[in-house]
Scaffold this motif. Structure first.
Motif, short mmCIF file in Angstrom:
data_model
loop_
_atom_site.label_atom_id
_atom_site.label_comp_id
_atom_site.label_asym_id
_atom_site.label_seq_id
_atom_site.Cartn_x
_atom_site.Cartn_y
_atom_site.Cartn_z
N GLU A 74 -51.18 122.42 50.39
CA GLU A 74 -50.20 121.11 50.11
C GLU A 74 -48.86 121.61 50.01
N GLY A 75 -49.30 122.72 49.53
CA GLY A 75 -48.07 122.88 48.93
C GLY A 75 -46.92 121.86 48.25
N LEU A 76 -47.48 121.65 47.45
CA LEU A 76 -47.73 121.11 45.83
C LEU A 76 -47.52 122.21 45.11
N PHE A 77 -48.44 123.17 45.18
CA PHE A 77 -48.08 124.52 43.58
C PHE A 77 -47.13 124.39 42.66
N PRO A 78 -45.77 124.41 42.97
CA PRO A 78 -44.40 124.18 42.26
C PRO A 78 -44.58 123.34 41.56
N VAL A 79 -44.87 121.77 42.07
CA VAL A 79 -44.85 120.84 41.37
C VAL A 79 -46.27 120.61 40.23
N PHE A 80 -47.13 121.23 40.09
CA PHE A 80 -48.13 121.32 39.33
C PHE A 80 -48.50 122.38 38.90
N SER A 81 -47.77 123.40 38.94
CA SER A 81 -47.47 124.77 37.89
C SER A 81 -48.08 124.09 36.31
N ASN A 82 -48.88 125.23 35.82
CA ASN A 82 -48.93 124.95 35.16
C ASN A 82 -47.86 124.89 33.74
N THR A 125 -42.24 117.79 26.89
CA THR A 125 -41.83 118.99 28.21
C THR A 125 -41.54 118.03 29.64
N PHE A 126 -41.07 119.13 30.79
CA PHE A 126 -40.67 118.14 31.64
C PHE A 126 -41.08 118.68 33.10
N GLY A 127 -41.44 117.74 34.05
CA GLY A 127 -41.87 118.26 35.03
C GLY A 127 -40.28 119.22 35.59
N LYS A 128 -40.99 119.78 37.51
CA LYS A 128 -39.85 120.61 37.65
C LYS A 128 -38.37 119.87 37.84
N ASN A 129 -38.46 118.47 37.99
CA ASN A 129 -37.47 117.32 38.78
C ASN A 129 -36.97 117.27 37.32
N GLY A 130 -37.51 117.19 36.34
CA GLY A 130 -36.97 116.53 35.11
C GLY A 130 -36.35 118.09 35.06
N LEU A 131 -36.43 119.32 34.80
CA LEU A 131 -35.45 119.96 33.95
C LEU A 131 -34.10 120.50 35.01
N GLU A 132 -35.07 120.24 36.23
CA GLU A 132 -33.76 120.11 37.48
C GLU A 132 -32.57 118.91 36.67
N HIS A 133 -32.50 117.72 36.57
CA HIS A 133 -31.74 116.83 36.50
C HIS A 133 -30.85 117.62 35.13
N ILE A 134 -31.77 117.73 34.05
CA ILE A 134 -30.97 118.59 32.91
C ILE A 134 -30.47 119.73 33.25
N GLY A 137 -48.27 119.96 34.82
CA GLY A 137 -49.42 120.84 34.73
C GLY A 137 -50.63 120.53 35.33
N LEU A 138 -51.04 120.99 36.06
CA LEU A 138 -52.81 120.65 36.72
C LEU A 138 -53.92 120.85 35.67
N LYS A 139 -53.82 121.68 34.51
CA LYS A 139 -54.87 121.96 33.41
C LYS A 139 -54.48 120.20 32.39
N TYR A 140 -53.79 120.20 32.85
CA TYR A 140 -53.56 118.92 31.88
C TYR A 140 -54.31 117.30 32.53
N PHE A 141 -53.25 117.36 33.78
CA PHE A 141 -54.78 116.39 34.58
C PHE A 141 -56.32 116.68 35.01
N ALA A 142 -56.32 117.94 34.94
CA ALA A 142 -58.37 118.45 34.40
C ALA A 142 -58.90 118.45 32.80
N GLY A 143 -57.64 118.17 31.88
CA GLY A 143 -58.45 117.79 30.77
C GLY A 143 -58.07 118.29 29.05
N CYS A 144 -57.55 119.40 29.60
CA CYS A 144 -56.32 119.92 28.10
C CYS A 144 -55.72 119.25 27.67
N MET A 145 -55.79 119.03 26.42
CA MET A 145 -54.90 118.41 25.88
C MET A 145 -53.41 119.10 25.74
N GLU A 146 -52.37 118.31 25.68
CA GLU A 146 -51.58 118.57 25.29
C GLU A 146 -50.85 119.79 25.06
#
Length: 693
Positions: free
Chosen positions: A291-299, A219-228, A189-198
């Protein structure tokens, strides 16, 4: 212990309870239990504001239930809620479904849940470990909800593939056509790159670093969940994107309706702990949207395992007074037709929704022939009350104005602003006004300007300049990049004075209080209960300033005086914990050497000074000169030379090389302890010392 307990109409089943709460937040749970026993739910908002406590906000805020409220659960549905906690979403589920079965590890939390929903006769709570309770659960649930639970699979399920196993255990409990609903943080999630704690571990960048330091939560990214899901043989999955995250969701996006540029500006939501602010997430989201990347970085994600829904977008406005709480929803029907619907979220708000149809009729009559079209609204009662609007294409007026600002085309900007003022002023004598005529509520499609949202329409006369000022004021507040606008010129365009503008700002504050019923907004609650916001950019700036102020500068006088152009900053220099060591090569032609120990008020202790490995006799008159005052005579000092207080931001120490034994090339080694001082303290210390050297 009794195998069951009745609290109001709710049954708690302790058949598989171990007798000990293995998961507990301590005394705050006792506080929560006391609240739900004695305070009606309508008073929770007041309690949240009074207590200023993150756990109370987290467990009692009505916004917590938004993550399931949007799901169109049939009235006859059976729901299984795994990890029901203190009941943040249980009440909403029970208001929609025929039957809700909860599973919760903690007895105390289950009692909190039961007391807050004690009048719900369709709720049963099983207390104990899920693995022990699971074999007894029914196998015909229409919905199984895992809200903030799936990430604990490793702790509660165990094994080498705990998350896959968790799903495989759950799926046999679904009825035909049933769905599993998972709400979980995105580790990218973008908030983690921006400096929020896990969220779970309270550490920076844990998820981004793939939990390299371990821990029992994943927790997982979108691809990680899809793999599960693929590993479990799931054939259909739908992702939805709660914003700012699933805990206090105010908007929900889907792949059919992703956010537009400028929409994601509500990002400072660190209620539980401090966070850094490494960059402005709003502008980062704007780039990701482009860039069409919102789904990847949704919090966060809300994932529906099974058939999706007609719902494409939802916006919640339930941090208001009860008579104005609504949700706005975009859906597509079976014929592929989109519609925008506004639903009341309380009985008190039904009148507010009904008034939208009356407002549509009045505004349509007023603006007929005036260049401002009104999005048509009809009331519907089936299956529930809503105000239904057309779904229209076009870009908000605010986007056109932004484009002008990006190109520094102020004339173009004010051209739009004048046209806006002209169109909204049509039939200005009419006693009907939409108070919320902001730029983003007007869609522009060629020459067609359409007012799409007129929720705050009043039967009264109003100066159009007031509405135009409010639109401009809100526009400026939404994005700091818009601050390049000259408010003075804007006031000239509206023929308003600065004094009048200040009055209008106060009126805007009154309007916000009217909407919220005097309740605090989530932004204000964050100020009361949230963690700090740490800005590394400021630290770096302070560090750089301190580094510059602590730099040591060297001047050499060969008989012509000191020269700034010929001064230098020594490379053979170290500074650790306020102690500076430098080794200087000094030509034999140098008559005076000047050392500037800092670029600020300070005190300096000369710890060592040697020339060609021989101690410099600092006690000899004329060897050492400085524009400061000696705090202790050199001859009485033990270990090194004097301490000098400098009541100036340009401190300097002069060494008379002519009075020392020098050669053609010399090596001067100096060790100084340097302490920066506030100006007032340096002045006081210097005034207490009489000896000037």
């Amino acid at each position: 212990m009794e195998r069951t307990e009745r609290i109001g109409k709710i049954t708690l089943d302790y058949s598989e309870y171990s007798g000990e709460d293995l998961y507990c937040d301590g005394a705050v749970e006792d506080e929560l239990l006391e609240i739900v026993k004695n305070v009606p739910p309508r008073e929770y908002a007041r309690i949240i504001e009074e207590r200023k406590s993150w756990p109370i906000l987290y467990h009692l805020s009505p916004l917590r239930a938004n993550i399931v409220d949007w799901i169109p659960i049939d009235a006859g549905a059976k729901v299984l809620e795994v990890g029901s906690g203190c009941g943040a979403i249980t009440g909403t589920l029970s208001s929609k479904a025929a039957e809700v079965t909860c599973v919760e590890l903690s007895r105390k939390r289950s009692q909190i849940n039961a007391y807050r929903h004690k009048n719900r006769g369709n709720v049963t709570i099983h207390v104990g470990n899920f693995k022990d309770i699971e074999p007894k659960l029914d196998r015909n649930y229409d919905y199984i909800c895992l809200i903030g639970v799936f990430e604990y699979g490793q702790s509660y399920i165990g094994g080498h593939t705990p998350y896959e196993d968790f799903l495989k255990i759950l799926m046999p409990h679904l009825a035909e056509g049933g769905r599993i609903v998972i709400a979980i943080e995105n580790k990218y999630g973008l908030k983690y790159f921006a400096g929020c704690m896990e969220d779970h571990l309270g550490t920076y960048f844990s998820g981004i670093e793939n939990y390299a330091m371990g821990g029992g939560v994943r927790t997982f990214g979108k691809n990680g969940l899809e793999h599960i899901f693929r590993s479990c043989g799931v054939s259909e999955v739908h992702f939805y994107y709660p914003y700012p995250d699933y805990k206090f969701m105010t908007a929900l996006y889907s792949d059919q309706h992703l956010p537009g540029k400028g929409e994601l500006s509500n990002n400072i939501r660190n209620f539980d702990r401090d966070r850094m602010l490494l960059f402005d997430e709003k502008y980062a989201f704007d780039g990701l949207v482009e860039e069409g990347l919102f789904p990847v970085f949704s919090n966060s994600y809300a994932v529906v395992v099974g058939e999706g829904f007609d719902v494409e977008y939802v916006k919640y406005s339930n941090d208001r007074a009860p008579e104005y709480v609504i949700k706005t929803q975009i859906s597509t029907n079976e014929r592929g037709q989109r519609a925008v619907c506004k639903y009341p979220l309380s009985r008190e708000a039904e009148a507010h929704v009904k008034n939208m149809a009356a407002a549509c009729e009045s505004l349509t009559k007023r603006y007929h022939g005036g260049g401002l079209r009104v999005n048509q609204c009809t009331l519907s009662q089936e299956p529930e009350l809503c105000a239904r609007f057309e779904y229209l294409s076009g870009r908000p007026l605010s986007e056109y104005m932004d484009c002008c600002l990006e190109k520094n085309d102020l004339e173009g900007f004010y051209g739009y602003f004048r046209e806006y003022l002209r169109r909204i002023s049509y039939n200005s004598e009419w006693k009907v006004w939409d108070f919320d005529l902001i730029f983003s509520n007007i869609l522009v499609d060629g020459d067609v300007w359409t007012l799409i949202d007129y929720e705050w329409t009043f039967d009264k006369s109003m100066d159009p300049r007031r509405l135009a000022f409010r639109a401009l004021y809100c526009y400026l507040l939404e994005d700091k990049r818009r601050e390049k606008l000259d408010m003075g010129r804007a006031l000239q365009e509206l023929c308003l004075t600065w004094s009048e503008a200040e009055c209008l700002k106060e009126q805007e504050m009154d309007f916000q209080k009217f909407v919220t019923g005097g309740r605090l907004s989530m932004a204000q609650i964050r100020e009361l209960t949230g963690g700090g916001i740490l800005t590394p950019e400021k630290w770096i700036g302070r560090y750089q300033d301190e580094k510059n102020e602590n730099r040591i500068q060297i001047y050499e006088d060969t008989g012509k005086g000191y020269s700034e152009e010929e001064s230098y900053f020594p490379e053979d220099f170290s500074l650790e914990e306020g102690t500076a060591e430098l080794s200087l090569s000094v030509n034999g032609n140098v008559k005076m050497l000047r050392i500037d120990p800092a670029m600020d008020f300070c005190a300096v202790k000369i710890l060592e000074m040697t020339l060609n490995e021989k101690r410099v006799p600092l006690e000899r008159r004329g060897i050492l000169v400085a524009n400061g005052r000696v705090a202790r005579p050199a001859e009485k000092n033990r270990g090194g030379g004097p301490t000098i207080v400098f009541p100036t931001a340009d401190p300097n120490i002069h060494i008379c090389m002519e009075k020392l034994e020098t050669g053609a090339e010399n090596r001067l080694n100096v060790k100084l302890e340097i302490r920066r001082l506030p100006e007032s303290m340096a002045d006081d210390m210097a005034a207490a010392v009489k000896r000037l050297i």
